[in-house]
Write a protein that holds these residues in place. Structure first.
Motif, PDB file in Angstrom:
ATOM      1  N   LYS A  37       0.836  -1.212   0.000  1.00  0.00           N
ATOM      2  CA  LYS A  37       0.000   0.000   0.000  1.00  0.00           C
ATOM      3  C   LYS A  37       0.866   1.255   0.000  1.00  0.00           C
ATOM      4  O   LYS A  37       0.588   2.210  -0.730  1.00  0.00           O
ATOM      5  CB  LYS A  37      -0.936   0.007   1.206  1.00  0.00           C
ATOM      6  CG  LYS A  37      -1.866   1.208   1.221  1.00  0.00           C
ATOM      7  CD  LYS A  37      -2.854   1.120   2.356  1.00  0.00           C
ATOM      8  CE  LYS A  37      -3.832   2.263   2.418  1.00  0.00           C
ATOM      9  NZ  LYS A  37      -3.620   3.448   1.651  1.00  0.00           N
ATOM     10  N   THR A  38       1.930   1.269   0.778  1.00  0.00           N
ATOM     11  CA  THR A  38       2.818   2.431   0.843  1.00  0.00           C
ATOM     12  C   THR A  38       3.511   2.669  -0.490  1.00  0.00           C
ATOM     13  O   THR A  38       3.604   3.812  -0.957  1.00  0.00           O
ATOM     14  CB  THR A  38       3.865   2.241   1.960  1.00  0.00           C
ATOM     15  OG1 THR A  38       3.177   2.058   3.196  1.00  0.00           O
ATOM     16  CG2 THR A  38       4.785   3.445   2.062  1.00  0.00           C
ATOM     17  N   LEU A  39       3.995   1.607  -1.131  1.00  0.00           N
ATOM     18  CA  LEU A  39       4.626   1.753  -2.442  1.00  0.00           C
ATOM     19  C   LEU A  39       3.646   2.339  -3.456  1.00  0.00           C
ATOM     20  O   LEU A  39       4.010   3.195  -4.268  1.00  0.00           O
ATOM     21  CB  LEU A  39       5.151   0.406  -2.942  1.00  0.00           C
ATOM     22  CG  LEU A  39       6.402  -0.106  -2.246  1.00  0.00           C
ATOM     23  CD1 LEU A  39       6.678  -1.547  -2.675  1.00  0.00           C
ATOM     24  CD2 LEU A  39       7.599   0.784  -2.531  1.00  0.00           C
ATOM     25  N   ASN A  40       2.402   1.902  -3.400  1.00  0.00           N
ATOM     26  CA  ASN A  40       1.392   2.418  -4.318  1.00  0.00           C
ATOM     27  C   ASN A  40       1.036   3.876  -3.995  1.00  0.00           C
ATOM     28  O   ASN A  40       1.011   4.721  -4.887  1.00  0.00           O
ATOM     29  CB  ASN A  40       0.141   1.548  -4.281  1.00  0.00           C
ATOM     30  CG  ASN A  40      -0.862   1.971  -5.330  1.00  0.00           C
ATOM     31  OD1 ASN A  40      -0.514   2.146  -6.485  1.00  0.00           O
ATOM     32  ND2 ASN A  40      -2.104   2.150  -4.919  1.00  0.00           N
ATOM     33  N   ASP A  41       0.800   4.162  -2.731  1.00  0.00           N
ATOM     34  CA  ASP A  41       0.362   5.501  -2.335  1.00  0.00           C
ATOM     35  C   ASP A  41       1.425   6.574  -2.566  1.00  0.00           C
ATOM     36  O   ASP A  41       1.122   7.675  -3.018  1.00  0.00           O
ATOM     37  CB  ASP A  41      -0.051   5.520  -0.862  1.00  0.00           C
ATOM     38  CG  ASP A  41      -1.317   4.730  -0.604  1.00  0.00           C
ATOM     39  OD1 ASP A  41      -2.001   4.339  -1.573  1.00  0.00           O
ATOM     40  OD2 ASP A  41      -1.621   4.478   0.584  1.00  0.00           O
TER      41      ASP A  41
END
Length: 67
Positions: A37-41
């Motif tokens: 999620k962090t990589l995407n956000d």
């Protein structure tokens, strides 16, 4: 694989130098969802833009259509 993004390195202000043995970091599997999620956000790194064909993106399209 699509190429979109940049290299981000945090080394307390030092530049990376050749010939230095950098340490491998192993992230516990329990944090997989948070890391994804962090990589995407923050960096727009996700399965869909790494493998951009329709077959690999169908779930992303379905999620957007259902939201």
């Amino acid at each position: 694989m699509a190429q979109d993004g940049g290299l981000i390195v945090f080394l307390d202000g030092e530049e990376m130098k050749e010939g230095i043995d950098y340490k491998k970091i192993i992230i516990d599997y329990r944090y997989k969802d948070i890391v994804i999620k962090t990589l995407n956000d923050f960096f727009n790194i996700n399965h869909g833009n790494m493998y951009p064909d329709i077959e690999n993106n169908k779930f992303q399209y379905l999620d957007k259509a259902n939201s």
